[in-house]
Design an enzyme around this catalytic site. Sequence first.
Site, PDB file in Angstrom:
ATOM      1  N   SER A 280       0.772  -1.302   0.001  1.00  0.00           N
ATOM      2  CA  SER A 280       0.071  -0.120  -0.038  1.00  0.00           C
ATOM      3  C   SER A 280       0.816   1.363  -0.002  1.00  0.00           C
ATOM      4  CB  SER A 280      -0.841   0.111   1.168  1.00  0.00           C
ATOM      5  OG  SER A 280      -1.542  -1.184   1.375  1.00  0.00           O
ATOM      6  N   ARG A 281       1.857   1.126  -0.484  1.00  0.00           N
ATOM      7  CA  ARG A 281       2.910   2.263  -0.609  1.00  0.00           C
ATOM      8  C   ARG A 281       3.308   2.837   0.788  1.00  0.00           C
ATOM      9  NH1 ARG A 281       3.130   0.434  -4.706  1.00  0.00           N
ATOM     10  NH2 ARG A 281       3.142   1.066  -6.844  1.00  0.00           N
TER      11      ARG A 281
END
Lengths: 214, 214
Positions: A192-193
Amino acid sequence: MSHESDGDQRDVRRKYALNELRRTQLRSNPAMQFKLWMDESLATGQLDATAMSLATVNAMGAPSVRIVLLKHYKAHKFVWYTDYRSQKGNELAVNPQASVLFYWRELERQIRISGTVEKIAQHESAAYFGSRPRDSQLSAAASTQSHVIESRDILAERVLQLQFSDDVVKPEDWGGYQLNAHEYEFWQGRVSRLHDRFRYRLVEGVWLVERLQP
Amino acid sequence: MSHESDGDQRDVRRKYALNELRRTQLRSNPAMQFKLWMDESLATGQLDATAMSLATVNAMGAPSVRIVLLKHYKAHKFVWYTDYRSQKGNELAVNPQASVLFYWRELERQIRISGTVEKIAQHESAAYFGSRPRDSQLSAAASTQSHVIESRDILAERVLQLQFSDDVVKPEDWGGYQLNAHEYEFWQGRVSRLHDRFRYRLVEGVWLVERLQP
């Protein structure tokens, strides 16, 4: 309107789910943290673990970047070899500030190191030059790196002529550069970065460690 | 004297025997040559064909370099997305000169591109932001890239709070940058370090092509 030279990779994505980096895992000395990650990268057997993107800056303030291979390192000093008359050599002569990046995509890791660059001693460069394969010595002696040449044949001809010499001596303008690091960043990709990033900065002789937002 | 943090990779070498690049193979337009090589790289299925090392320069003239992913390109314009408040954003605000490097080690190729950078239109950035997976939107909205944060938990808490909103809107300071290229170099590794290198420079509206020494 689309054109023959257009490209769209908006849908190419990575997940980065392999690993994480917590503050408790970090070595207090970034040179040790570097070695830990370099050794893990070498152990995976991936191609070009020692390849780094080297950024330098010209007299107009414009950056340039290319791959060089890290050859050895020691106590915050990182050494590679090149032609001092190359573009990077000319740029380092006017601005010794540089930055390198290791990107180990299989491990979803980056290391960024910034510092100032100086030439290493001629005798050290000569020792390494002497240890290189003969064909690498010949091409280093035949080439003036980054300078324009009319054709490949001219270069091949120069190599041919050098082949008659017994020993190829190190060209005077060929040698090592050493980056003296004053800042490091260790980046571990996460899902999710929400990547883990830690920066080490040398502040009054002490390595200050901070987590950076992804 | 050796130390626990030292490393020696002097013996790590590559052969670079896969391919060659002749002047007759080159497209006259470097944007076409770029697309040719990018498509070949994507076709190999290698990880991160679109990953590029982006070099920027701060107000003190010091370079920095990190990986960004190329998202689309068109007519000498190369676009990626980021937080405008990141280190690279701050650096580009004071010095819009930048350089990117693609290194496709499986193909033994590098492409270097230099130029000046500008922000793309907000509506274009919003369109791309809207197309991203929700978890990437959430992390972009929760993070101020490259700024110090005390712990990962603080970030996770912010993401958690944002999860209650139906739509995540693009943060004002998040968006695209476009590199307007004025110089390219195509590098094909070759045996004995006799690499093929061709540089394209825009001179009075025409792309001048020159072979560089390896």
